[in-house]
Scaffold this motif. Structure first.
Motif, mmCIF file in Angstrom:
data_model
loop_
_atom_site.group_PDB
_atom_site.id
_atom_site.type_symbol
_atom_site.label_atom_id
_atom_site.label_comp_id
_atom_site.label_asym_id
_atom_site.label_seq_id
_atom_site.Cartn_x
_atom_site.Cartn_y
_atom_site.Cartn_z
ATOM 1 N N VAL A 173 0.844 -1.183 0.000
ATOM 2 C CA VAL A 173 0.000 0.000 0.000
ATOM 3 C C VAL A 173 0.885 1.241 0.000
ATOM 4 O O VAL A 173 1.934 1.262 0.648
ATOM 5 C CB VAL A 173 -0.911 0.021 1.252
ATOM 6 N N VAL A 174 0.450 2.289 -0.714
ATOM 7 C CA VAL A 174 1.139 3.581 -0.713
ATOM 8 C C VAL A 174 0.142 4.640 -0.254
ATOM 9 O O VAL A 174 -0.982 4.695 -0.763
ATOM 10 C CB VAL A 174 1.667 3.955 -2.119
ATOM 11 N N ILE A 175 0.558 5.456 0.722
ATOM 12 C CA ILE A 175 -0.267 6.575 1.170
ATOM 13 C C ILE A 175 0.616 7.794 1.396
ATOM 14 O O ILE A 175 1.826 7.678 1.542
ATOM 15 C CB ILE A 175 -1.072 6.253 2.449
ATOM 16 N N ALA A 183 -3.331 7.174 11.625
ATOM 17 C CA ALA A 183 -2.573 6.863 12.834
ATOM 18 C C ALA A 183 -3.218 7.492 14.073
ATOM 19 O O ALA A 183 -3.291 6.861 15.139
ATOM 20 C CB ALA A 183 -1.127 7.324 12.696
ATOM 21 N N ARG A 184 -3.698 8.726 13.926
ATOM 22 C CA ARG A 184 -4.349 9.393 15.060
ATOM 23 C C ARG A 184 -5.623 8.649 15.459
ATOM 24 O O ARG A 184 -5.864 8.386 16.631
ATOM 25 C CB ARG A 184 -4.671 10.851 14.715
ATOM 26 N N GLU A 185 -6.426 8.259 14.473
ATOM 27 C CA GLU A 185 -7.675 7.545 14.763
ATOM 28 C C GLU A 185 -7.398 6.174 15.384
ATOM 29 O O GLU A 185 -8.104 5.739 16.281
ATOM 30 C CB GLU A 185 -8.517 7.405 13.491
ATOM 31 N N TYR A 209 -1.752 9.158 6.230
ATOM 32 C CA TYR A 209 -1.220 8.306 7.294
ATOM 33 C C TYR A 209 -1.435 8.954 8.666
ATOM 34 O O TYR A 209 -1.861 8.288 9.609
ATOM 35 C CB TYR A 209 0.267 8.008 7.093
ATOM 36 N N ALA A 210 -1.136 10.237 8.799
ATOM 37 C CA ALA A 210 -1.270 10.922 10.092
ATOM 38 C C ALA A 210 -2.713 10.859 10.585
ATOM 39 O O ALA A 210 -2.959 10.625 11.781
ATOM 40 C CB ALA A 210 -0.797 12.369 9.983
ATOM 41 N N THR A 238 6.204 11.273 2.701
ATOM 42 C CA THR A 238 6.027 12.377 3.649
ATOM 43 C C THR A 238 7.254 13.274 3.673
ATOM 44 O O THR A 238 8.358 12.848 3.337
ATOM 45 C CB THR A 238 5.730 11.842 5.065
ATOM 46 N N HIS A 239 7.032 14.500 4.096
ATOM 47 C CA HIS A 239 8.122 15.457 4.324
ATOM 48 C C HIS A 239 8.273 15.734 5.816
ATOM 49 O O HIS A 239 9.018 16.612 6.206
ATOM 50 C CB HIS A 239 7.845 16.770 3.585
ATOM 51 N N HIS A 240 7.535 14.998 6.640
ATOM 52 C CA HIS A 240 7.501 15.252 8.079
ATOM 53 C C HIS A 240 7.893 14.002 8.855
ATOM 54 O O HIS A 240 7.777 12.887 8.360
ATOM 55 C CB HIS A 240 6.097 15.692 8.512
ATOM 56 N N GLU A 241 8.308 14.209 10.087
ATOM 57 C CA GLU A 241 8.530 13.090 10.994
ATOM 58 C C GLU A 241 7.162 12.686 11.535
ATOM 59 O O GLU A 241 6.426 13.516 12.051
ATOM 60 C CB GLU A 241 9.456 13.506 12.137
ATOM 61 N N LEU A 242 6.827 11.408 11.407
ATOM 62 C CA LEU A 242 5.529 10.920 11.847
ATOM 63 C C LEU A 242 5.706 9.759 12.818
ATOM 64 O O LEU A 242 6.685 9.020 12.723
ATOM 65 C CB LEU A 242 4.699 10.461 10.635
ATOM 66 N N PRO A 243 4.760 9.590 13.732
ATOM 67 C CA PRO A 243 4.866 8.483 14.681
ATOM 68 C C PRO A 243 4.609 7.150 13.993
ATOM 69 O O PRO A 243 3.867 7.072 13.016
ATOM 70 C CB PRO A 243 3.750 8.780 15.692
ATOM 71 N N THR A 244 5.221 6.110 14.513
ATOM 72 C CA THR A 244 4.948 4.774 14.004
ATOM 73 C C THR A 244 3.829 4.151 14.825
ATOM 74 O O THR A 244 3.479 4.649 15.900
ATOM 75 C CB THR A 244 6.199 3.876 14.085
ATOM 76 N N LEU A 245 3.281 3.092 14.314
ATOM 77 C CA LEU A 245 2.270 2.334 15.034
ATOM 78 C C LEU A 245 2.816 0.940 15.289
ATOM 79 O O LEU A 245 3.478 0.360 14.422
ATOM 80 C CB LEU A 245 0.980 2.229 14.212
#
Length: 181
Positions: free
Chosen positions: A49-51, A60-62, A56-57, A81-88
């Motif tokens: 999958v590509v998002i 991930a929040r939901e 994704y954010a 992404t161009h941002h640092e995002l949390p992993t799950l």
């Protein structure tokens, strides 16, 4: 051979998100008989999958807040992404930056014998069209008029769509399938 497929729900006026960039209006239709079965058949053939980062954010929040479950199972998910995002936890995530064409072979390889689902957002799908890497577009059109929001590809693009196929999924919902190129 792996195909890159953009499968998305849209209003009859061509929007995949409303003016607030939300897609909750589609939730009711996603569970309709016919729609859910069609998606499940599609998803069985997906290997990766590509998002985009925003999509994704939001997911991930939901998931973190317990309002939704991780919808991609154990399939590899590539996040542009161009941002640092949390992993799950217990997810197969790869965060990437750069040109779609640069990553396309790695993404295809991760899908194994399956296809790659371009799940969102619209800008990512538009990027695959511009990179001449999108093979098919599947649009679940539902009887809602949003009037504004995010268009199917999120940007002005030019592409030749062919092999039009329209399939009824219910009384008022249908899927339109196009080959690209």
């Amino acid at each position: 051979m792996t195909s890159f497929k953009y499968y998305v729900g849209a209003s009859v006026d061509g929007f995949i998100a409303d003016g607030n960039k939300g897609a909750h209006w589609f939730t009711t239709f996603a569970q309709q008989p016919g729609v859910k079965e069609h998606f499940d058949q599609f998803f069985e053939k997906v290997g990766a999958v590509v998002i985009g980062g925003k999509t994704y954010a939001d997911i991930a929040r939901e998931v973190a807040e317990g309002r939704m479950q991780w919808m991609f199972g154990n399939k590899p998910v590539w996040v542009f992404t161009h941002h640092e995002l949390p992993t799950l936890p217990q997810t197969d995530l790869t965060f990437i930056r750069g040109e779609i064409g640069f990553w396309s072979q790695d993404i295809a390889r991760s899908a194994g014998a399956g296809d790659v689902w371009i799940a969102g957002g619209a800008d990512v799908a538009g990027g695959f069209v511009q990179a001449n890497l999108l093979d098919e577009v599947l649009i679940v059109t539902v009887p809602v008029v949003l009037g504004e929001g995010t268009s199917i590809f999120g940007r002005g693009i030019s592409a030749q769509l062919s092999s039009l196929e329209i399939t009824g999924l219910g009384d008022d919902t249908f899927i339109t399938r196009y080959s690209v190129g």
